[in-house]
Design an enzyme around this catalytic site. Structure first.
Site, PDB file in Angstrom:
ATOM      1  N   GLN A  41       0.832  -1.206   0.000  1.00 38.15           N
ATOM      2  CA  GLN A  41       0.000   0.000   0.000  1.00 38.15           C
ATOM      3  C   GLN A  41       0.866   1.256   0.000  1.00 38.15           C
ATOM      4  O   GLN A  41       0.532   2.259  -0.646  1.00 38.15           O
ATOM      5  CB  GLN A  41      -0.915   0.006   1.228  1.00 38.15           C
ATOM      6  CG  GLN A  41      -1.945   1.096   1.252  1.00 38.15           C
ATOM      7  CD  GLN A  41      -3.051   0.881   0.240  1.00 38.15           C
ATOM      8  OE1 GLN A  41      -3.280  -0.245  -0.199  1.00 38.15           O
ATOM      9  NE2 GLN A  41      -3.734   1.939  -0.149  1.00 38.15           N
ATOM     10  N   GLU A  42       1.980   1.208   0.717  1.00 35.80           N
ATOM     11  CA  GLU A  42       2.853   2.375   0.836  1.00 35.80           C
ATOM     12  C   GLU A  42       3.669   2.630  -0.428  1.00 35.80           C
ATOM     13  O   GLU A  42       3.836   3.788  -0.836  1.00 35.80           O
ATOM     14  CB  GLU A  42       3.808   2.193   2.021  1.00 35.80           C
ATOM     15  CG  GLU A  42       3.143   2.262   3.388  1.00 35.80           C
ATOM     16  CD  GLU A  42       2.679   3.656   3.747  1.00 35.80           C
ATOM     17  OE1 GLU A  42       3.163   4.631   3.128  1.00 35.80           O
ATOM     18  OE2 GLU A  42       1.821   3.778   4.633  1.00 35.80           O
TER      19      GLU A  42
END
Length: 361
Positions: free
Chosen positions: A213-214
């Site tokens: 996600q990052e």
């Protein structure tokens, strides 16, 4: 000169540099050294090998190219007993000048489409392609002994099982990026993710879901807010947890810093009445928006008659936090908050974790 200015249809700069390097390398291999020049097989011992990948088109074939080059150069740095540092594009507006002033030792370019500026052709040299994508190392001619050592080492290393494993990990593992069948791989950094997830007491697939996600597992990812690397750690955060801010592009140091922050966020919620699942949601939210921001949200939720220990209830008050009559009140300390990104972040990380659990052993 902006990095993109090196892109044009004239390939003479890289190609001529490769030809020159090849001729010199053949001379050295034939005679042991250039005339009147001693060969130093460890020219970087005790030094730092700083490198830059340019331009972004180098990554167009595969999003893990940076990681691939980092792993290759890390093995070379170990052999040379020197440090390794990846320099970000944000710090290198003029890559050629950073090489001339010594802050960058080697630049990785695409020999098939990138060029050395004509005015600088007398100062730089390019080696031959090191992989099927025509990636090449470019250095100052005065650092020829370093380039010689790099290629002499690489010409042996590329036949090892370790090199085959690195190549497979970063270029052949298609299922790790978009898996649809049972597998035990998610990214080129699974070993590190498993190591630090164990130290936190997390399922490694959960940490992998957060890292995806990052950064989508891209170690050179960076944001306009100064977040860097796989876990998008800022230099201030790294320093707070005892990690060298200058090493945030190092996958292990980045994951280490991010996990230390996650452990700290867990600690801050230990004295609440939250259940384990709620703690996780608030930890994820805090990692995304910051712990003080989430503290604001919980305090404001309580003032609105909501349960501050229940994520779903706290989410319902986010629309009110962007209204002036509320964010200027006593319960909100650091200004308005829409919460849209953070709500989506928590949901997407947990949803991806569940998908990983379904097909990753």
């Amino acid at each position: 000169m902006h990095p993109t200015s090196i892109m044009n249809k004239n390939h003479r700069g890289i190609k001529s540099g490769i030809l020159l390097f090849t001729l010199l390398f053949l001379m050295i291999n034939s005679h042991g050294r250039l005339p009147h020049e001693e060969v130093n097989h460890f020219p970087l011992s005790g030094d730092t090998l700083s490198f830059l990948i340019i331009p972004d088109d180098v990554l167009s074939h595969n999003q893990y190219s940076v990681g691939y080059h980092y792993q290759i150069l890390r093995e070379f740095a170990r052999d040379q007993q020197c440090a390794l540092k990846l320099v970000s594009m944000a710090d290198s507006i003029s890559p050629w000048e950073t090489m001339i002033d010594g802050s960058v030792k080697v630049m990785i370019m695409n020999a098939d489409c990138d060029t050395i500026p004509e005015a600088l052709e007398e100062r730089f040299i390019a080696g031959p392609s090191i992989n099927s994508l025509d990636h090449a190392w470019v250095m100052l001619k005065e650092d020829f002994d370093v380039m010689q050592a790099m290629y002499a080492w690489f010409n042996s290393f590329k036949y090892t099982e370790q090199y085959a494993n690195i190549t497979s990990k970063f270029y052949n593992s298609k299922k790790s990026r978009s898996p649809h069948a049972l597998t035990n791989e998610l990214s080129p950094y699974d070993d590190l993710i498993k190591k630090y997830s164990r130290e936190m007491g997390w399922d490694w697939r959960l940490l992998a879901a957060l890292i995806y996600q990052e950064s989508n597992f891209r170690m050179r990812a960076s944001s306009s807010k100064g977040a860097i690397g796989l876990m998008q750690v800022t230099k201030a955060t790294a320093k707070r947890y005892g990690v060298d801010p200058g090493l945030l592009f190092d996958p292990e140091q980045n994951i280490k810093a991010g996990c230390l922050m996650l452990k700290d966020l867990h600690r801050q919620l230990q004295d609440t009445l939250m259940g384990k699942e709620e703690v996780l949601k608030f930890v994820l939210a805090s990692y995304n928006a910051g712990p003080e921001r989430i503290k604001d949200c919980r305090n404001f939720a309580l003032s609105q008659g909501k349960n501050p220990d229940n994520w779903d209830e706290v989410v319902t008050i986010f629309p009110l936090m962007s209204k002036k009559e509320h964010y200027l009140g006593e319960h909100i300390k650091i200004g308005p908050f829409k919460g849209i990104e953070t709500t989506a972040y928590v949901s997407e990380v947990l949803d991806r974790y569940q998908r990983y659990c379904a097909f990753v052993r």
